[in-house]
Design a protein around this motif. Structure first.
Motif, PDB file in Angstrom:
ATOM      1  N   GLY A 111      38.410  50.850  41.296  1.00  0.00           N
ATOM      2  CA  GLY A 111      38.158  50.828  42.732  1.00  0.00           C
ATOM      3  C   GLY A 111      38.643  49.547  43.382  1.00  0.00           C
ATOM      4  O   GLY A 111      39.278  49.583  44.453  1.00  0.00           O
ATOM      5  N   ALA A 112      38.363  48.398  42.750  1.00  0.00           N
ATOM      6  CA  ALA A 112      38.815  47.113  43.295  1.00  0.00           C
ATOM      7  C   ALA A 112      40.336  47.029  43.279  1.00  0.00           C
ATOM      8  O   ALA A 112      40.956  46.462  44.186  1.00  0.00           O
ATOM      9  CB  ALA A 112      38.199  45.964  42.494  1.00  0.00           C
ATOM     10  N   TRP A 113      40.946  47.583  42.234  1.00  0.00           N
ATOM     11  CA  TRP A 113      42.402  47.568  42.122  1.00  0.00           C
ATOM     12  C   TRP A 113      43.042  48.409  43.225  1.00  0.00           C
ATOM     13  O   TRP A 113      44.000  47.986  43.880  1.00  0.00           O
ATOM     14  CB  TRP A 113      42.804  48.089  40.745  1.00  0.00           C
ATOM     15  N   HIS A 135      38.530  36.874  38.843  1.00  0.00           N
ATOM     16  CA  HIS A 135      39.765  36.219  39.274  1.00  0.00           C
ATOM     17  C   HIS A 135      39.692  34.738  38.930  1.00  0.00           C
ATOM     18  O   HIS A 135      38.610  34.140  38.920  1.00  0.00           O
ATOM     19  CB  HIS A 135      39.962  36.338  40.790  1.00  0.00           C
ATOM     20  N   VAL A 136      40.836  34.145  38.683  1.00  0.00           N
ATOM     21  CA  VAL A 136      40.951  32.693  38.581  1.00  0.00           C
ATOM     22  C   VAL A 136      42.136  32.282  39.440  1.00  0.00           C
ATOM     23  O   VAL A 136      43.251  32.801  39.280  1.00  0.00           O
ATOM     24  CB  VAL A 136      41.156  32.219  37.130  1.00  0.00           C
ATOM     25  N   TYR A 165      48.756  40.066  34.336  1.00  0.00           N
ATOM     26  CA  TYR A 165      47.979  41.269  34.621  1.00  0.00           C
ATOM     27  C   TYR A 165      46.631  40.858  35.195  1.00  0.00           C
ATOM     28  O   TYR A 165      46.222  39.700  35.121  1.00  0.00           O
ATOM     29  CB  TYR A 165      47.777  42.115  33.359  1.00  0.00           C
ATOM     30  N   GLU A 166      45.943  41.811  35.769  1.00  0.00           N
ATOM     31  CA  GLU A 166      44.594  41.591  36.261  1.00  0.00           C
ATOM     32  C   GLU A 166      43.657  42.589  35.617  1.00  0.00           C
ATOM     33  O   GLU A 166      44.050  43.722  35.333  1.00  0.00           O
ATOM     34  CB  GLU A 166      44.539  41.746  37.790  1.00  0.00           C
ATOM     35  N   ILE A 220      40.008  48.495  34.396  1.00  0.00           N
ATOM     36  CA  ILE A 220      41.426  48.717  34.064  1.00  0.00           C
ATOM     37  C   ILE A 220      42.147  47.380  33.864  1.00  0.00           C
ATOM     38  O   ILE A 220      41.662  46.323  34.279  1.00  0.00           O
ATOM     39  CB  ILE A 220      42.141  49.519  35.173  1.00  0.00           C
ATOM     40  N   LEU A 221      43.299  47.448  33.221  1.00  0.00           N
ATOM     41  CA  LEU A 221      44.265  46.353  33.273  1.00  0.00           C
ATOM     42  C   LEU A 221      45.326  46.780  34.270  1.00  0.00           C
ATOM     43  O   LEU A 221      45.899  47.872  34.140  1.00  0.00           O
ATOM     44  CB  LEU A 221      44.908  46.107  31.909  1.00  0.00           C
TER      45      LEU A 221
END
Length: 398
Positions: free
Chosen positions: A233-235, A329-330, A227-228, A127-128
């Motif tokens: 699930g992680a979100w 991630h950064v 945004y990520e 997802i975004l």
């Protein structure tokens, strides 16, 4: 002699005005062989503005010819001209109906969200995710990939959530232009990137950069919103109260066409490439921009290492991938004026070498000397190599 007396040039000039501009326009805005490599967005932009007047002029000439001269044609010439008009109608249907971007990739008819309890989206999907004013929303790529854009609100603020499958990258923008919220339509593509148009100024914007490439606002930038990109699930592990965009029942077949799009690279399906670590046009990369300097990280290398300590524009970065091999991630590694170096411990937890503090996948220190410290998030993009390289020609690679 009879044909010359019927002034056939009137018909054929009119026919060309009906046919050629539309075909050229469709060629330039769709991924036909060679079309996307041309620097022709300005030509495409102005061509679209004059297609209708040219077609009207062509229709008038053809109609005039039919009324004044058609009956004087031989049977052979009548058949040729009728066949030409039938051919034109066929091309018009293909270019302006069947393969028009707005028709091929329609906006959702119903935009509906559900919380985790009532959600029907598998948590394995990518997802975004957007957070604003305490409200979190997740937009699955398999839905965004078909629609290309969803115009929505998050936390009371308007958002334009976009995704282009030709360059495999998402962006989230504020749809506010010159102080007013705009509706955007999908125009087509240039350089394999989606082009959208705002309703007020009719300017054309590249999805991958948010820069207006043609029209009155040429050179302007849409405001980009953070945004990520992660698995649902992680979100939800970070934002359990998030709302999730649900599938629109009108487009289930279209969504199914993107099955596994979010997890299988094109190179994995290409039997001609033996070394799957080879960088090719459609290799996935993670792109980062710091102080106008761009860098791309090979996705396959990141999957193997899961964590990279690096620097870009003198900014210490950590590029990391969660255990699901999809959520990335950064972060900025500078904490309280000190540069930290990170690694994954045997249990898969993030720790820094300097203080052996433990950090979670939201960049928050949960135990140790730095407990409570938060790593600065840096926007990063998953994208095809060819797209990132085109829009960031000075990029470096790792």
């Amino acid at each position: 002699m009879i044909e010359n007396k019927t002034s056939p040039w009137i018909f054929w000039i009119g026919f060309c005005l009906l046919l050629i501009p539309g075909l050229v326009h469709a060629y330039l805005l769709m991924p036909f062989p060679g079309s996307q490599d041309l620097n022709a967005i300005t030509v495409s932009y102005y061509l679209e503005k004059i297609i209708t007047p040219l077609r009207i002029a062509g229709a008038i000439m053809v109609l005039f010819y039919i009324v004044k001269y058609f009956t004087a044609n031989t049977l052979k010439n009548k058949v040729i001209k009728v066949a030409a008009l039938v051919f034109y109608l066929g091309t018009f249907y293909v270019s302006d109906v069947l393969y028009k971007a707005e028709t091929m990739f329609e906006e959702p008819k119903t935009v509906s969200f559900a919380n985790a309890v009532h959600n029907h989206v598998p948590e394995s999907l990518v997802i975004l995710g957007v957070v604003n004013n305490g409200v979190a929303k997740a937009y699955p790529l398999v839905y965004l990939g078909y629609h290309h854009k969803v115009q929505d609100n998050v936390g009371g603020e308007p958002v334009l959530v976009t995704y282009c499958t030709m360059c495999r990258t998402g962006r989230v923008f504020s749809p506010v232009v010159n102080g007013k919220r705009q509706d955007f339509r999908l125009v087509g593509a240039r350089h394999y990137n989606a082009v959208i148009e705002d309703a007020a100024t009719k300017s054309w914007w590249y999805q991958a950069t948010g820069i207006a490439a043609a029209g009155p606002l040429k050179g302007s930038h849409l405001k980009e919103l953070y945004y990520e990109q992660s698995t649902l699930g992680a979100w939800l592990a970070k934002y359990p109260g998030s709302l999730i965009l649900q599938p629109d029942s009108h487009y289930l077949t279209d969504y199914n066409d993107l099955k596994n799009y979010d997890r299988i690279q094109a190179i994995d399906k290409d039997s001609t490439i033996k070394n799957k670590d080879t960088l090719v046009r459609k290799s996935w990369i993670v792109g980062v921009i710091v102080d106008k300097q761009a860098k791309a990280y090979n996705w396959r290398n990141l999957v193997k290492k899961r964590l990279l300590n690096d620097k870009l524009a003198n900014t210490p970065l950590m590029v990391s991938l969660e255990k699901d091999s999809l959520t990335y991630h950064v972060w900025n590694r500078m904490v309280n004026g000190k540069e930290l170096h990170f690694n994954l411990d045997p249990a898969g937890l993030l720790t820094d070498q300097e203080t052996v503090s433990t950090w979670n996948w939201d960049g928050l220190c949960t135990a140790g000397v730095n407990k409570g410290a938060q790593l600065g998030k840096i926007q990063a993009y998953q994208e095809y190599l060819h797209s990132w390289r085109h829009f960031h020609p000075g990029t470096s690679f790792q």
